[in-house]
Design a protein around this motif. Structure first.
Motif, PDB file in Angstrom:
ATOM      1  N   ALA A  92      -7.765 -11.080  16.748  1.00  0.00           N
ATOM      2  CA  ALA A  92      -6.597 -11.749  16.523  1.00  0.00           C
ATOM      3  C   ALA A  92      -5.882 -11.204  15.336  1.00  0.00           C
ATOM      4  O   ALA A  92      -4.706 -11.472  14.717  1.00  0.00           O
ATOM      5  N   VAL A  93      -6.456 -10.394  14.324  1.00  0.00           N
ATOM      6  CA  VAL A  93      -6.089  -9.773  13.203  1.00  0.00           C
ATOM      7  C   VAL A  93      -6.002  -8.093  13.500  1.00  0.00           C
ATOM      8  O   VAL A  93      -5.834  -7.481  12.287  1.00  0.00           O
ATOM      9  N   LEU A  94      -6.042  -7.668  14.530  1.00  0.00           N
ATOM     10  CA  LEU A  94      -5.795  -6.105  14.833  1.00  0.00           C
ATOM     11  C   LEU A  94      -4.718  -5.607  14.080  1.00  0.00           C
ATOM     12  O   LEU A  94      -4.738  -4.562  13.593  1.00  0.00           O
ATOM     13  N   THR A  95      -3.587  -6.164  14.501  1.00  0.00           N
ATOM     14  CA  THR A  95      -2.492  -5.748  13.901  1.00  0.00           C
ATOM     15  C   THR A  95      -2.526  -5.547  12.471  1.00  0.00           C
ATOM     16  O   THR A  95      -2.056  -4.476  11.937  1.00  0.00           O
ATOM     17  N   THR A  96      -2.780  -6.530  11.754  1.00  0.00           N
ATOM     18  CA  THR A  96      -2.939  -6.630  10.194  1.00  0.00           C
ATOM     19  C   THR A  96      -3.979  -5.311   9.761  1.00  0.00           C
ATOM     20  O   THR A  96      -3.579  -4.499   8.761  1.00  0.00           O
ATOM     21  N   ALA A  97      -4.888  -5.334  10.445  1.00  0.00           N
ATOM     22  CA  ALA A  97      -5.870  -4.451  10.044  1.00  0.00           C
ATOM     23  C   ALA A  97      -5.616  -2.854  10.270  1.00  0.00           C
ATOM     24  O   ALA A  97      -5.667  -2.180   9.494  1.00  0.00           O
ATOM     25  N   ASN A  98      -4.928  -2.740  11.492  1.00  0.00           N
ATOM     26  CA  ASN A  98      -4.234  -1.431  11.797  1.00  0.00           C
ATOM     27  C   ASN A  98      -3.384  -0.937  10.630  1.00  0.00           C
ATOM     28  O   ASN A  98      -3.268   0.062  10.275  1.00  0.00           O
ATOM     29  N   ALA A  99      -2.452  -2.067  10.276  1.00  0.00           N
ATOM     30  CA  ALA A  99      -1.388  -1.478   9.388  1.00  0.00           C
ATOM     31  C   ALA A  99      -2.133  -1.485   8.070  1.00  0.00           C
ATOM     32  O   ALA A  99      -1.474  -0.337   7.434  1.00  0.00           O
ATOM     33  N   ARG A 100      -2.898  -2.069   7.573  1.00  0.00           N
ATOM     34  CA  ARG A 100      -3.661  -1.892   6.417  1.00  0.00           C
ATOM     35  C   ARG A 100      -4.197  -0.429   6.303  1.00  0.00           C
ATOM     36  O   ARG A 100      -4.015   0.319   5.330  1.00  0.00           O
ATOM     37  N   LEU A 101      -4.977  -0.185   7.515  1.00  0.00           N
ATOM     38  CA  LEU A 101      -5.660   1.162   7.502  1.00  0.00           C
ATOM     39  C   LEU A 101      -4.565   2.517   7.435  1.00  0.00           C
ATOM     40  O   LEU A 101      -4.636   3.288   6.660  1.00  0.00           O
ATOM     41  N   MET A 102      -3.194   2.188   8.343  1.00  0.00           N
ATOM     42  CA  MET A 102      -2.491   3.122   8.233  1.00  0.00           C
ATOM     43  C   MET A 102      -1.474   3.343   6.885  1.00  0.00           C
ATOM     44  O   MET A 102      -1.181   4.554   6.625  1.00  0.00           O
ATOM     45  N   THR A 103      -1.342   2.283   6.181  1.00  0.00           N
ATOM     46  CA  THR A 103      -0.606   2.244   4.956  1.00  0.00           C
ATOM     47  C   THR A 103      -1.501   3.123   3.663  1.00  0.00           C
ATOM     48  O   THR A 103      -0.897   3.865   3.097  1.00  0.00           O
ATOM     49  N   GLY A 104      -2.613   2.547   3.764  1.00  0.00           N
ATOM     50  CA  GLY A 104      -3.619   3.474   2.778  1.00  0.00           C
ATOM     51  C   GLY A 104      -3.601   4.840   2.956  1.00  0.00           C
ATOM     52  O   GLY A 104      -3.683   5.478   2.075  1.00  0.00           O
ATOM     53  N   GLN A 105      -3.843   5.071   4.334  1.00  0.00           N
ATOM     54  CA  GLN A 105      -3.992   6.639   4.331  1.00  0.00           C
ATOM     55  C   GLN A 105      -2.373   7.205   4.217  1.00  0.00           C
ATOM     56  O   GLN A 105      -2.535   8.319   3.556  1.00  0.00           O
ATOM     57  N   GLU A 106      -1.436   6.645   4.366  1.00  0.00           N
ATOM     58  CA  GLU A 106      -0.056   7.350   4.320  1.00  0.00           C
ATOM     59  C   GLU A 106       0.154   7.340   2.649  1.00  0.00           C
ATOM     60  O   GLU A 106       0.722   8.452   2.332  1.00  0.00           O
ATOM     61  N   VAL A 107      -0.371   6.423   1.816  1.00  0.00           N
ATOM     62  CA  VAL A 107       0.085   6.343   0.459  1.00  0.00           C
ATOM     63  C   VAL A 107      -0.665   7.652   0.070  1.00  0.00           C
ATOM     64  O   VAL A 107      -0.178   8.395  -0.730  1.00  0.00           O
ATOM     65  N   VAL A 108      -1.975   7.815   0.310  1.00  0.00           N
ATOM     66  CA  VAL A 108      -2.742   8.742  -0.567  1.00  0.00           C
ATOM     67  C   VAL A 108      -2.222   9.984  -0.028  1.00  0.00           C
ATOM     68  O   VAL A 108      -2.308  11.185  -0.526  1.00  0.00           O
ATOM     69  N   ARG A 109      -2.065  10.301   1.549  1.00  0.00           N
ATOM     70  CA  ARG A 109      -1.451  11.479   1.987  1.00  0.00           C
ATOM     71  C   ARG A 109      -0.030  12.036   1.216  1.00  0.00           C
ATOM     72  O   ARG A 109      -0.011  13.136   0.547  1.00  0.00           O
ATOM     73  N   ARG A 110       0.968  11.089   1.264  1.00  0.00           N
ATOM     74  CA  ARG A 110       2.295  11.256   0.676  1.00  0.00           C
ATOM     75  C   ARG A 110       2.262  11.459  -0.691  1.00  0.00           C
ATOM     76  O   ARG A 110       3.038  12.304  -1.258  1.00  0.00           O
ATOM     77  N   PHE A 111       1.726  10.662  -1.402  1.00  0.00           N
ATOM     78  CA  PHE A 111       1.705  10.466  -2.856  1.00  0.00           C
ATOM     79  C   PHE A 111       0.807  10.875  -3.989  1.00  0.00           C
ATOM     80  O   PHE A 111       0.787  10.881  -4.947  1.00  0.00           O
ATOM     81  N   VAL A 112      -0.436  11.122  -3.160  1.00  0.00           N
ATOM     82  CA  VAL A 112      -1.577  11.716  -3.877  1.00  0.00           C
ATOM     83  C   VAL A 112      -1.972  13.009  -3.591  1.00  0.00           C
ATOM     84  O   VAL A 112      -2.032  14.029  -4.269  1.00  0.00           O
ATOM     85  N   GLY A 113      -2.676  13.132  -2.339  1.00  0.00           N
ATOM     86  CA  GLY A 113      -3.032  14.310  -2.010  1.00  0.00           C
ATOM     87  C   GLY A 113      -2.278  15.454  -2.001  1.00  0.00           C
ATOM     88  O   GLY A 113      -2.562  16.479  -2.469  1.00  0.00           O
ATOM     89  N   GLY A 114      -1.199  15.219  -1.291  1.00  0.00           N
ATOM     90  CA  GLY A 114      -0.035  16.299  -1.201  1.00  0.00           C
ATOM     91  C   GLY A 114       0.032  16.953  -2.705  1.00  0.00           C
ATOM     92  O   GLY A 114       0.192  18.299  -2.646  1.00  0.00           O
ATOM     93  N   PRO A 115       0.571  16.125  -3.370  1.00  0.00           N
ATOM     94  CA  PRO A 115       0.989  16.665  -4.929  1.00  0.00           C
ATOM     95  C   PRO A 115      -0.106  17.247  -5.653  1.00  0.00           C
ATOM     96  O   PRO A 115      -0.014  18.197  -6.591  1.00  0.00           O
ATOM     97  N   VAL A 116      -1.275  16.577  -5.535  1.00  0.00           N
ATOM     98  CA  VAL A 116      -2.372  17.221  -6.280  1.00  0.00           C
ATOM     99  C   VAL A 116      -3.068  18.390  -5.772  1.00  0.00           C
ATOM    100  O   VAL A 116      -3.356  19.521  -6.612  1.00  0.00           O
ATOM    101  N   ALA A 117      -2.858  18.851  -4.511  1.00  0.00           N
ATOM    102  CA  ALA A 117      -3.394  20.156  -3.852  1.00  0.00           C
ATOM    103  C   ALA A 117      -2.797  21.207  -4.515  1.00  0.00           C
ATOM    104  O   ALA A 117      -3.806  22.193  -4.854  1.00  0.00           O
ATOM    105  N   PRO A 118      -1.548  21.619  -4.719  1.00  0.00           N
ATOM    106  CA  PRO A 118      -1.097  22.844  -5.550  1.00  0.00           C
ATOM    107  C   PRO A 118      -1.671  22.899  -6.853  1.00  0.00           C
ATOM    108  O   PRO A 118      -2.138  24.039  -7.420  1.00  0.00           O
TER     109      PRO A 118
END
Length: 424
Positions: free
Chosen positions: A144-170
């Protein structure tokens, strides 16, 4: 995939049934951080090793081809094994591969051939990992909460990809070329430990039958996808859209620099706008579905929004308009991705979820490289903004394909979630 970063993983188990979702979320976010480090550093290293554009492009191709070659096999294996064990074992192996690669880079022994082999090997392992992860989530949280769970997973991944991992790599590469890859290895090992700590029961599986082969089980997954009207229509829609996305992704830098006339700052502006939109889409996906009253109706609207904003992006030659358009595009795209994953998880039988998910991914992703070539040809033939308009047409076509599915109902399985399929 998406979640509230401020809240992090703390306390989420209480809202998701106490099945270890917090640890799964943490593993996904840690792994996404490592992926962002590697995804940024690997092309930079390839460019430093060779000036041949074809060889540099092959690094990306080798990171994509295994989905077409092994995606279906990965789904069949994911349905045969304990998904939790498969995930931590794959992450452990990927961590060891990355550690070895980091040592080779540090020793100055990493050539372009090793980069090609690494990209191919990591994605080959990912075909098993991703299909196992899709099948595991419904055993960790209530459906019943799969939509919310998937959303939380995707958002956390996107935050670290876009705003943490990408800028830190260089920054890490400035200290040592090998450092981003060593950090990526560490994230794989940490993610493996987090997944291994989960305690979940294996999903129900059919009794073993003599003579069953992986080939037959793969065929069952394809029949399961084909036999479900909603999944079949959804997959065709995504396949068309991915051709358009391939064109857009391949030529985005050309559109921004050659058509908008913006330099590196302009490119950063539009990609940052896109990243912000994806995060917001993940945070609000559940509320959007509740407001619109149905998963597939929400997906249909998300596809329409993406089509309209791409038309604006491809016709209005203003940088801030482009950044806003990609922010809206990212918002609608994340809502689409969350619901795409959720619909597959809800409609597929548990014992076939890995195979049906793999069939869906493989069919829908096949058009992406075609779209990349199409985008390049369009830019040469019709001008640097044409790939955006090509993408708009194809995403619009995908939305139109989905419309009959929505009119036929919002996708609730009529057979208790079991998809009928013919005997092998």
């Amino acid at each position: 995939m998406a979640r509230t970063v401020a809240g992090g993983a703390a306390g989420v188990d209480g809202r998701f049934g106490g099945g270890g979702f917090g640890r799964l979320w943490s593993a996904a976010v840690v792994s996404a951080f490592g992926d962002a480090l590697r995804g940024t550093a690997l092309p930079l290293l390839a460019h430093a090793l060779t000036a041949d554009p074809l060889l540099i492009a092959l690094v990306t191709a080798c990171g994509f081809a295994p989905w077409l070659l092994f995606g279906l096999l990965g789904g069949a294996v994911a349905d045969r094994v304990d998904q939790r064990r498969a995930m931590w074992a794959v992450d452990l192996l990927r961590g060891l591969l990355m550690a070895g690669f980091a040592l080779a880079v540090a020793a100055g022994a990493a050539g372009i051939g090793l980069l090609l082999a690494l990209a191919f090997a990591l994605t080959t392992l990912q075909t098993l990992f991703d299909n196992a992860a899709t099948a595991l989530l419904p055993t960790v949280v209530p459906r019943a909460v799969l939509t919310t769970a998937n959303a939380r997973l995707m958002t956390g991944q996107e935050v670290v990809r876009r705003f943490v991992g990408g800028p830190v790599a260089p920054v890490l590469m400035g200290v040592s070329v090998a450092l981003p890859f060593l950090a990526d290895a560490a994230t794989y090992l940490l993610a493996a430990a987090l997944v291994a700590s989960l305690r979940t029961g294996a999903p129900p599986r059919p009794r073993a039958v003599a003579g069953r082969t992986l080939r037959r089980e793969i065929a069952e997954g394809l029949r399961g996808l084909r036999g479900d009207r909603v999944l079949r229509g959804f997959c065709l829609s995504v396949a068309l859209g991915n051709v358009g996305l391939g064109a857009l992704i391949a030529e985005l830098v050309v559109v921004v620099k050659d058509w908008l006339g913006s330099g590196d700052f302009g490119y950063v502006a539009v990609t940052t706008g896109y990243g912000a939109g994806t995060v917001l889409g993940g945070l609000l996906a559940g509320r959007v579905v509740a407001a619109l009253g149905g998963q597939l109706r929400t997906v249909l609207l998300a596809g329409a929004v993406q089509t309209v904003v791409l038309v604006g992006f491809g016709t209005v030659r203003v940088l801030w308009t482009a950044a806003l358009a990609l922010a809206l595009f990212g918002f609608a795209g994340t809502v689409w991705n969350v619901l795409e994953t959720t619909v597959v998880q809800q409609r597929a039988p548990e014992a076939m979820l890995g195979r049906i998910s793999a069939a869906f991914r493989t069919v829908s992703i096949a058009g992406t490289p075609v779209g990349a070539l199409l985008g390049g040809g369009a830019a040469v033939a019709w001008g640097p903004n044409s790939p955006v308009l090509v993408a708009a047409v194809l995403l619009g076509a995908g939305t139109v394909v989905l419309a009959p599915v929505v009119r036929g109902g919002d996708g609730t399985p009529s057979n208790g979630g079991q998809i009928p399929h013919t005997a092998p």
